[in-house]
Design a protein around this motif. Structure first.
Motif, PDB file in Angstrom:
ATOM      1  N   PHE A 157      19.884  81.258  11.805  1.00 24.63           N
ATOM      2  CA  PHE A 157      20.495  82.277  12.652  1.00 24.63           C
ATOM      3  C   PHE A 157      21.595  82.984  11.867  1.00 24.63           C
ATOM      4  CE2 PHE A 157      18.747  79.104  15.485  1.00 24.63           C
ATOM      5  CZ  PHE A 157      18.065  79.883  16.421  1.00 24.63           C
ATOM      6  N   LEU A 158      21.494  84.304  11.810  1.00 21.39           N
ATOM      7  CA  LEU A 158      22.429  85.128  11.045  1.00 21.39           C
ATOM      8  C   LEU A 158      23.217  86.027  11.988  1.00 21.39           C
ATOM      9  CD1 LEU A 158      19.854  86.231   8.356  1.00 21.39           C
ATOM     10  CD2 LEU A 158      21.879  84.874   7.845  1.00 21.39           C
ATOM     11  N   ARG A 159      24.497  86.237  11.665  1.00 17.26           N
ATOM     12  CA  ARG A 159      25.291  87.242  12.391  1.00 17.26           C
ATOM     13  C   ARG A 159      26.193  87.949  11.382  1.00 17.26           C
ATOM     14  NH1 ARG A 159      29.894  87.821  16.122  1.00 17.26           N
ATOM     15  NH2 ARG A 159      29.315  89.509  17.537  1.00 17.26           N
ATOM     16  N   ARG A 160      26.076  89.258  11.349  1.00 24.30           N
ATOM     17  CA  ARG A 160      26.793  90.064  10.364  1.00 24.30           C
ATOM     18  C   ARG A 160      28.283  90.126  10.688  1.00 24.30           C
ATOM     19  NH1 ARG A 160      25.188  94.113   6.647  1.00 24.30           N
ATOM     20  NH2 ARG A 160      26.805  95.660   6.203  1.00 24.30           N
ATOM     21  N   ARG A 161      29.102  89.997   9.633  1.00 22.39           N
ATOM     22  CA  ARG A 161      30.539  90.203   9.736  1.00 22.39           C
ATOM     23  C   ARG A 161      30.879  91.645   9.362  1.00 22.39           C
ATOM     24  NH1 ARG A 161      33.950  85.011   7.358  1.00 22.39           N
ATOM     25  NH2 ARG A 161      33.042  83.395   8.727  1.00 22.39           N
ATOM     26  N   GLN A 162      32.099  92.056   9.659  1.00 20.24           N
ATOM     27  CA  GLN A 162      32.504  93.434   9.386  1.00 20.24           C
ATOM     28  C   GLN A 162      32.484  93.757   7.895  1.00 20.24           C
ATOM     29  OE1 GLN A 162      36.283  94.184  11.311  1.00 20.24           O
ATOM     30  NE2 GLN A 162      35.302  94.581  13.294  1.00 20.24           N
ATOM     31  N   ASP A 163      32.690  92.742   7.032  1.00 19.16           N
ATOM     32  CA  ASP A 163      32.719  92.998   5.594  1.00 19.16           C
ATOM     33  C   ASP A 163      31.331  93.002   4.960  1.00 19.16           C
ATOM     34  OD1 ASP A 163      32.039  90.321   5.598  1.00 19.16           O
ATOM     35  OD2 ASP A 163      33.752  89.654   4.400  1.00 19.16           O
ATOM     36  N   GLY A 164      30.285  92.882   5.770  1.00 13.08           N
ATOM     37  CA  GLY A 164      28.923  92.917   5.248  1.00 13.08           C
ATOM     38  C   GLY A 164      28.348  91.562   4.899  1.00 13.08           C
ATOM     39  N   GLY A 218      17.881  85.572   2.872  1.00 14.74           N
ATOM     40  CA  GLY A 218      18.073  86.655   1.918  1.00 14.74           C
ATOM     41  C   GLY A 218      16.864  87.566   1.842  1.00 14.74           C
ATOM     42  N   HIS A 219      15.694  86.959   1.772  1.00 21.20           N
ATOM     43  CA  HIS A 219      14.444  87.744   1.751  1.00 21.20           C
ATOM     44  C   HIS A 219      14.360  88.659   2.971  1.00 21.20           C
ATOM     45  CE1 HIS A 219      10.092  88.501   1.284  1.00 21.20           C
ATOM     46  NE2 HIS A 219      10.022  88.282   2.590  1.00 21.20           N
ATOM     47  N   TYR A 220      14.693  88.136   4.144  1.00 19.20           N
ATOM     48  CA  TYR A 220      14.648  88.925   5.375  1.00 19.20           C
ATOM     49  C   TYR A 220      15.592  90.124   5.288  1.00 19.20           C
ATOM     50  CZ  TYR A 220      14.994  90.149  10.321  1.00 19.20           C
ATOM     51  OH  TYR A 220      14.974  90.837  11.503  1.00 19.20           O
ATOM     52  N   LEU A 221      16.837  89.898   4.842  1.00 21.17           N
ATOM     53  CA  LEU A 221      17.834  90.975   4.813  1.00 21.17           C
ATOM     54  C   LEU A 221      17.436  92.078   3.840  1.00 21.17           C
ATOM     55  CD1 LEU A 221      21.091  88.830   4.942  1.00 21.17           C
ATOM     56  CD2 LEU A 221      20.054  90.127   6.815  1.00 21.17           C
ATOM     57  N   GLY A 254      15.925  96.013   4.947  1.00 22.66           N
ATOM     58  CA  GLY A 254      16.885  97.064   4.655  1.00 22.66           C
ATOM     59  C   GLY A 254      18.290  96.813   5.149  1.00 22.66           C
ATOM     60  N   GLN A 255      18.605  95.564   5.485  1.00 21.04           N
ATOM     61  CA  GLN A 255      19.955  95.261   5.942  1.00 21.04           C
ATOM     62  C   GLN A 255      20.905  94.993   4.778  1.00 21.04           C
ATOM     63  OE1 GLN A 255      20.226  92.761   9.436  1.00 21.04           O
ATOM     64  NE2 GLN A 255      18.129  93.236  10.012  1.00 21.04           N
ATOM     65  N   LEU A 256      20.356  94.828   3.594  1.00 22.11           N
ATOM     66  CA  LEU A 256      21.127  94.802   2.352  1.00 22.11           C
ATOM     67  C   LEU A 256      20.426  95.689   1.339  1.00 22.11           C
ATOM     68  CD1 LEU A 256      21.945  90.984   1.857  1.00 22.11           C
ATOM     69  CD2 LEU A 256      23.560  92.770   2.527  1.00 22.11           C
TER      70      LEU A 256
END
Length: 267
Positions: free
Chosen positions: A49-56, A80-83, A87-89
């Motif tokens: 489970f991932l949740r993005r922080r404000q700093d990316g 990492g593969h998912y992000l 296109g989230q990274l």
């Protein structure tokens, strides 16, 4: 409301090999009980489970079907593969994960995805009776770190043909048991070491490919083989290959991943 969720096979470039993990990016805080229910529904070795922080960077938590765990390699690689895939990274941007084991990072390289994990050295200990009886053999070495027992046996053939008593291993007071040996001489590919990993106490009888186990395996084989870089193979039924480097108390594991399913989680 629905959330995107994917199943990704890690430490492989072929679908239906390596180690599967579900990856879900959260849009808001969710409690551990909810995450555990989702992981039980996924019924995979791990759900991330991932949740993005404000700093990316991202908060990252890992759950088996029955427990939250402190460290997981294959679901981190899958995250990492998912992000990157979604296109989230940016493709050249490292992934930074805040976890129960501190800050972990992943980077895209020519050989796949490289994880930067802590070394988790196994120190020599006396083997508990359930461990010896559960494996049904006399080990060359028994050690333990904060998570697992590490057991060296005499040969790759012993690792590959081992049929442990999982009921007895489930009674060992540890997350799990890692069994390893030097790679067979003259084999192709020429693996430096092979392993298998058993976690019946946390809901996974045998894990297909275990990144966190290699946090113990790498420093152990560094001392045994007097080298810092390895080609390793986890000899489960699905199997998985890892390239590993040990530098400055950190274990760098490189592998590939492939998405096999995408969908929507109804919440």
């Amino acid at each position: 409301m629905s959330l995107a969720i994917s199943i990704i096979d890690a430490f492989t470039k072929e679908p239906f090999r390596g180690n599967p993990a579900a990856v879900c990016v959260l849009e808001e805080e969710r409690g551990a009980e909810w995450m555990q229910r989702v992981a039980a529904e996924m019924n995979l070795p791990e759900t991330a489970f991932l949740r993005r922080r404000q700093d990316g960077s991202y908060d990252l938590r890992w759950f088996t079907s029955t427990h939250e765990v402190d460290l997981c390699g294959h679901a981190t690689l899958a995250s990492g593969h998912y992000l990157w895939t979604n296109g989230q990274l940016r493709q050249d941007e490292p992934a930074r994960f805040h976890t129960r084991s501190g800050l972990l990072t992943a980077e895209r390289t020519e050989e796949g995805i490289t994880l930067d994990f802590p070394a988790e050295r196994a120190e020599p200990v006396n083997a508990p009776e359930e461990l010896i009886e559960g494996l049904g053999l006399i080990p060359r070495f028994v050690g333990r770190n904060r998570m697992d027992y590490l057991v060296e046996v005499d040969s790759e053939a012993t690792v590959r043909t081992l049929r442990p008593d999982l009921g007895l291993l489930a009674r060992v007071e540890a997350r799990g048991v890692i069994v390893t040996s030097k790679g067979a001489p003259g084999a192709s590919p020429a693996y430096d070491f092979v392993s298998r990993a058993f976690y019946p106490a946390t809901g996974t009888d045998e894990d297909p490919v275990t990144g966190s186990a290699h946090c113990a395996l790498a420093p152990y084989w560094q001392r045994r083989l007097r080298k810092d870089e390895f080609l390793a193979y986890q000899a489960s039924a699905r199997g998985g290959e890892l390239r590993i480097a040990l530098r400055g108390g950190r274990v760098f594991m490189t592998g590939r991943a492939v998405t096999v399913l995408t969908g929507q989680l109804k919440v």
